[in-house]
Design a protein around this motif. Structure first.
Motif, mmCIF file in Angstrom:
data_model
loop_
_atom_site.group_PDB
_atom_site.id
_atom_site.type_symbol
_atom_site.label_atom_id
_atom_site.label_comp_id
_atom_site.label_asym_id
_atom_site.label_seq_id
_atom_site.Cartn_x
_atom_site.Cartn_y
_atom_site.Cartn_z
ATOM 1 N N GLU A 239 0.824 -1.197 0.000
ATOM 2 C CA GLU A 239 0.000 0.000 0.000
ATOM 3 C C GLU A 239 0.865 1.255 0.000
ATOM 4 O O GLU A 239 1.978 1.255 0.505
ATOM 5 C CB GLU A 239 -0.916 0.007 1.228
ATOM 6 C CG GLU A 239 -1.914 -1.150 1.257
ATOM 7 C CD GLU A 239 -2.810 -1.105 2.482
ATOM 8 O OE1 GLU A 239 -2.598 -0.211 3.328
ATOM 9 O OE2 GLU A 239 -3.704 -1.957 2.594
ATOM 10 N N GLY A 240 0.339 2.311 -0.567
ATOM 11 C CA GLY A 240 1.025 3.594 -0.541
ATOM 12 C C GLY A 240 2.011 3.812 -1.667
ATOM 13 O O GLY A 240 2.830 4.735 -1.596
ATOM 14 N N ASN A 241 1.936 2.988 -2.713
ATOM 15 C CA ASN A 241 2.869 3.151 -3.828
ATOM 16 C C ASN A 241 2.561 4.431 -4.602
ATOM 17 O O ASN A 241 1.418 4.708 -4.961
ATOM 18 C CB ASN A 241 2.770 1.960 -4.782
ATOM 19 C CG ASN A 241 3.729 2.090 -5.958
ATOM 20 O OD1 ASN A 241 4.924 2.308 -5.781
ATOM 21 N ND2 ASN A 241 3.199 1.969 -7.165
ATOM 22 N N ILE A 242 3.600 5.226 -4.849
ATOM 23 C CA ILE A 242 3.483 6.422 -5.685
ATOM 24 C C ILE A 242 4.234 6.148 -6.971
ATOM 25 O O ILE A 242 5.424 5.832 -6.951
ATOM 26 C CB ILE A 242 4.032 7.657 -4.956
ATOM 27 C CG1 ILE A 242 3.189 7.897 -3.728
ATOM 28 C CG2 ILE A 242 4.130 8.850 -5.876
ATOM 29 C CD1 ILE A 242 3.084 9.243 -3.174
ATOM 30 N N MET A 243 3.544 6.260 -8.086
ATOM 31 C CA MET A 243 4.130 5.874 -9.355
ATOM 32 C C MET A 243 4.952 6.995 -9.994
ATOM 33 O O MET A 243 4.644 8.177 -9.826
ATOM 34 C CB MET A 243 3.037 5.411 -10.338
ATOM 35 C CG MET A 243 2.404 4.082 -9.963
ATOM 36 S SD MET A 243 1.541 3.302 -11.351
ATOM 37 C CE MET A 243 0.104 4.334 -11.458
ATOM 38 N N THR A 244 5.957 6.600 -10.737
ATOM 39 C CA THR A 244 6.707 7.527 -11.572
ATOM 40 C C THR A 244 6.038 7.596 -12.941
ATOM 41 O O THR A 244 5.140 6.809 -13.258
ATOM 42 C CB THR A 244 8.164 7.058 -11.747
ATOM 43 O OG1 THR A 244 8.197 5.944 -12.652
ATOM 44 C CG2 THR A 244 8.791 6.660 -10.414
ATOM 45 N N GLU A 245 6.519 8.506 -13.771
ATOM 46 C CA GLU A 245 5.988 8.603 -15.132
ATOM 47 C C GLU A 245 6.235 7.314 -15.909
ATOM 48 O O GLU A 245 5.356 6.810 -16.614
ATOM 49 C CB GLU A 245 6.627 9.779 -15.883
ATOM 50 C CG GLU A 245 6.314 11.144 -15.280
ATOM 51 C CD GLU A 245 7.296 11.558 -14.203
ATOM 52 O OE1 GLU A 245 7.190 12.692 -13.719
ATOM 53 O OE2 GLU A 245 8.177 10.747 -13.836
ATOM 54 N N TYR A 246 7.466 6.786 -15.784
ATOM 55 C CA TYR A 246 7.794 5.541 -16.476
ATOM 56 C C TYR A 246 6.941 4.384 -15.966
ATOM 57 O O TYR A 246 6.503 3.530 -16.737
ATOM 58 C CB TYR A 246 9.271 5.202 -16.282
ATOM 59 C CG TYR A 246 10.203 5.948 -17.200
ATOM 60 C CD1 TYR A 246 10.152 5.784 -18.580
ATOM 61 C CD2 TYR A 246 11.155 6.820 -16.692
ATOM 62 C CE1 TYR A 246 11.011 6.460 -19.423
ATOM 63 C CE2 TYR A 246 12.025 7.516 -17.526
ATOM 64 C CZ TYR A 246 11.943 7.326 -18.887
ATOM 65 O OH TYR A 246 12.797 8.011 -19.717
#
Length: 214
Positions: free
Chosen positions: A186-193
């Motif tokens: 939980e809590g994953n923040i994604m990058t653009e890639y």
């Protein structure tokens, strides 16, 4: 992917000195002075267009963040995002991630993020990989005792290589996911890639590793 050259980028980075640290060596050993509040400091090496680092700063106001990116034509996009967000706990640095010891002393950093780093797949380029032992030595030298690296990639070969590199260095593997987006994390923040690759069905690999103080 070929980067579009932005000849105005350097001037813009200098103009917004409240977001882009102009003289990072001046804060070595005293990074709390670079922010409104003196708080634990996390850095992302290869911050790209800044989606991850600004997302983390917004989600965790009690932590200070620095996004480090060498390419001027890329980091200006992160600057635009930071200007829009106006986060007091987030800054940028336009420097080479291989020279971190010039800007940080032992204990300055509480966590290092490596997200979707260049895999440098050819054997002769192994020393350029950000999880090669010489880079691990740099991270260990600037992190707090028992500091951590959090690593994400879509490249299975680089992930496997990195796990071996971490293990050979004597680090503790605290968390490993072979399919992050189908895990219970939980809590994953994604990058653009990450958004781009996962939308194509690519598996995302993630691990958290810790240096072990003697």
């Amino acid at each position: 992917m070929r980067l579009r050259h932005k000849p105005w980028a350097k001037d813009k980075l200098q103009e917004y000195s409240n977001y882009v640290i102009q003289d990072p060596e001046a804060f070595r050993g005293n990074w709390g002075a670079a922010f409104e509040k003196s708080q634990p400091l996390h850095i992302e090496i290869g911050t790209g267009k800044g989606q991850f680092i600004t997302g983390m700063a917004k989600a965790n106001p009690d932590i200070n963040y620095i996004g480090i990116e060498l390419q001027e034509s890329v980091i200006v996009s992160a600057l635009d995002r930071l200007i829009d967000s106006d986060l007091p706990n987030c800054k940028l640095m336009n420097v080479n991630g291989a020279e971190l010891a010039k800007y940080f002393k032992s204990g300055d950093i509480h966590r290092v993020y490596l997200n979707f780093s260049d895999p440098w797949p050819k054997t002769r380029h192994e020393k350029r990989r950000l999880t090669f032992k010489s880079f691990l030595e740099v991270y260990e030298a600037i992190l707090v005792k028992n500091g951590e690296i959090h690593f994400k990639t879509d490249n299975q070969g680089l992930f496997e290589y990195s796990l071996v590199s971490f293990s050979h260095y004597g680090m503790l593997l605290k968390y490993v996911s072979l399919d992050l987006h189908n895990s219970e994390y939980e809590g994953n923040i994604m990058t653009e890639y990450e958004e781009k690759f996962s939308s194509r069905g690519s598996r995302i690999y993630r691990c958290e590793v810790q240096f072990i103080a003697e």
